[in-house]
Design an enzyme around this catalytic site. Sequence first.
Site, mmCIF file in Angstrom:
data_model
loop_
_atom_site.group_PDB
_atom_site.id
_atom_site.type_symbol
_atom_site.label_atom_id
_atom_site.label_comp_id
_atom_site.label_asym_id
_atom_site.label_seq_id
_atom_site.Cartn_x
_atom_site.Cartn_y
_atom_site.Cartn_z
ATOM 1 N N GLY A 15 0.823 -1.206 0.000
ATOM 2 C CA GLY A 15 0.000 0.000 0.000
ATOM 3 C C GLY A 15 0.857 1.255 0.000
ATOM 4 N N VAL A 27 17.034 8.235 -1.059
ATOM 5 C CA VAL A 27 17.854 7.118 -1.530
ATOM 6 C C VAL A 27 18.633 7.543 -2.780
ATOM 7 C CG1 VAL A 27 17.788 4.814 -2.574
ATOM 8 C CG2 VAL A 27 16.391 5.309 -0.555
ATOM 9 N N ARG A 76 0.847 -5.403 -6.434
ATOM 10 C CA ARG A 76 0.988 -6.685 -5.767
ATOM 11 C C ARG A 76 1.337 -7.727 -6.830
ATOM 12 N NH1 ARG A 76 -0.382 -5.592 -0.758
ATOM 13 N NH2 ARG A 76 -1.974 -4.004 -0.341
ATOM 14 N N ASP A 107 5.319 -5.228 5.989
ATOM 15 C CA ASP A 107 5.806 -6.575 6.286
ATOM 16 C C ASP A 107 5.803 -7.496 5.071
ATOM 17 O OD1 ASP A 107 3.064 -6.716 6.158
ATOM 18 O OD2 ASP A 107 2.781 -7.616 8.145
ATOM 19 N N THR A 130 4.307 2.558 5.738
ATOM 20 C CA THR A 130 2.920 2.100 5.900
ATOM 21 C C THR A 130 2.204 3.026 6.870
ATOM 22 O OG1 THR A 130 1.511 0.362 6.831
ATOM 23 C CG2 THR A 130 3.790 0.413 7.584
ATOM 24 N N ASP A 132 -0.134 2.308 8.801
ATOM 25 C CA ASP A 132 -0.645 1.608 9.983
ATOM 26 C C ASP A 132 0.302 1.649 11.184
ATOM 27 O OD1 ASP A 132 -3.049 0.836 8.802
ATOM 28 O OD2 ASP A 132 -2.145 -0.927 7.902
ATOM 29 N N ASP A 134 2.572 -0.414 12.021
ATOM 30 C CA ASP A 134 2.498 -1.742 12.642
ATOM 31 C C ASP A 134 3.768 -2.566 12.433
ATOM 32 O OD1 ASP A 134 2.185 -2.058 9.935
ATOM 33 O OD2 ASP A 134 0.510 -3.453 10.068
ATOM 34 N N MET A 174 -8.679 3.215 8.965
ATOM 35 C CA MET A 174 -7.890 2.048 8.585
ATOM 36 C C MET A 174 -7.185 1.445 9.794
ATOM 37 S SD MET A 174 -6.335 2.862 4.812
ATOM 38 C CE MET A 174 -7.410 2.692 3.383
ATOM 39 N N ARG A 176 -6.499 -2.847 9.924
ATOM 40 C CA ARG A 176 -7.067 -4.199 9.912
ATOM 41 C C ARG A 176 -6.586 -5.011 11.110
ATOM 42 N NH1 ARG A 176 -5.116 -5.640 5.441
ATOM 43 N NH2 ARG A 176 -6.742 -4.746 4.150
ATOM 44 N N ALA A 191 -12.537 11.894 20.779
ATOM 45 C CA ALA A 191 -13.603 10.891 20.651
ATOM 46 C C ALA A 191 -14.074 10.424 22.024
ATOM 47 C CB ALA A 191 -13.104 9.693 19.839
#
Length: 328
Positions: A15, A27, A76, A107, A130, A132, A134, A174, A176, A191
């Site tokens: 993603g 880079v 992908r 990952d 990413t 996320d 994560d 988002m 998951r 919230a």
Amino acid sequence: MLGKYKKIGVLTSGGDAPGMNAAIRAVVRSCSYYNIECIGIYRGYQGLIEGEFEVLTARSVRNVINRGGTFLKSARSQEFRSEEGRAKAASKMKEAGIEALVVIGGDGTFTGAIYLEQEHGIPVVGIPGTIDNDINGTDYTIGYDTALNTVVDAIDKIRDTASSHDRLFLIEVMGRDAGDIALNAGVGAGAEEILIPEEDMGVERMLDSLQKSRKTGKTSSIIVVAEGEKSGKNIFELAELIGESLEGYDIRVSVLGHIQRGGAPSCYDRVLASKLGVGAVEALLRGENRVMVGITNKLVTSVDFEVAIKGHKPLDKELRRVLDITSV
């Protein structure tokens, strides 16, 4: 520097995340600084298989630091999952004289890099990109800060409508498998409740929280829900459950979706991407291999790919406690 390469490739996979272009830029310009030719690989591992290569110079990456997405594109690749596909990719790299690879992604991207190194001995260094956040071994991933700001901005706008019409909004973000976006954006946007995959708080806690809020005079509420949280089959079923359990709520659902991936990267993400892009090239030159460069306590560090992709980061329990206190 211990090692020396004549030609290094760079690709983005998985993603897209705001700041990927800034990482590519770093880079490329690091390669230029160290007199190394940099080869941009289009469409991730699929482009590696098909030989979609382009020489990138310091001028090739002008005016990209502020752009979202990835100009190298991402795809992908089912073919790369096979040994035959990876053999094709290694052959194309050898034909082009590419001696080492920098991969930018999550990952899945790092898992592919491990196989490429194991089977064909190609030195690989990863950069975590990413939204996320994560990935183990780094405090933050490229794109996470921008996504947080996008979500908070959206929730702020939705709250205006919620307040104007005395509505309860369920907002899906988002995440998951990881609730970092939901937890941090939820606290940042004020919230009333946050539902994330790492916790099984139960619907009863949320209903109790809403009842208490109403008794204290709140006429509108925001609940942030990570897409991987399963109090209901989906957020719409969760909204129905609330409506059936509590009378008098005018309930609306908003799914933010891919808006969270887009947009110009924040200053933080641009700086982080620049640090990690330089760090990746210098890690290769130090002879490091099969590692991801990350940021820990503001310092660029390296961790093995296996560590980076193993499990999930621990939940910030202090932030959950802060939410419980500030949402009364």
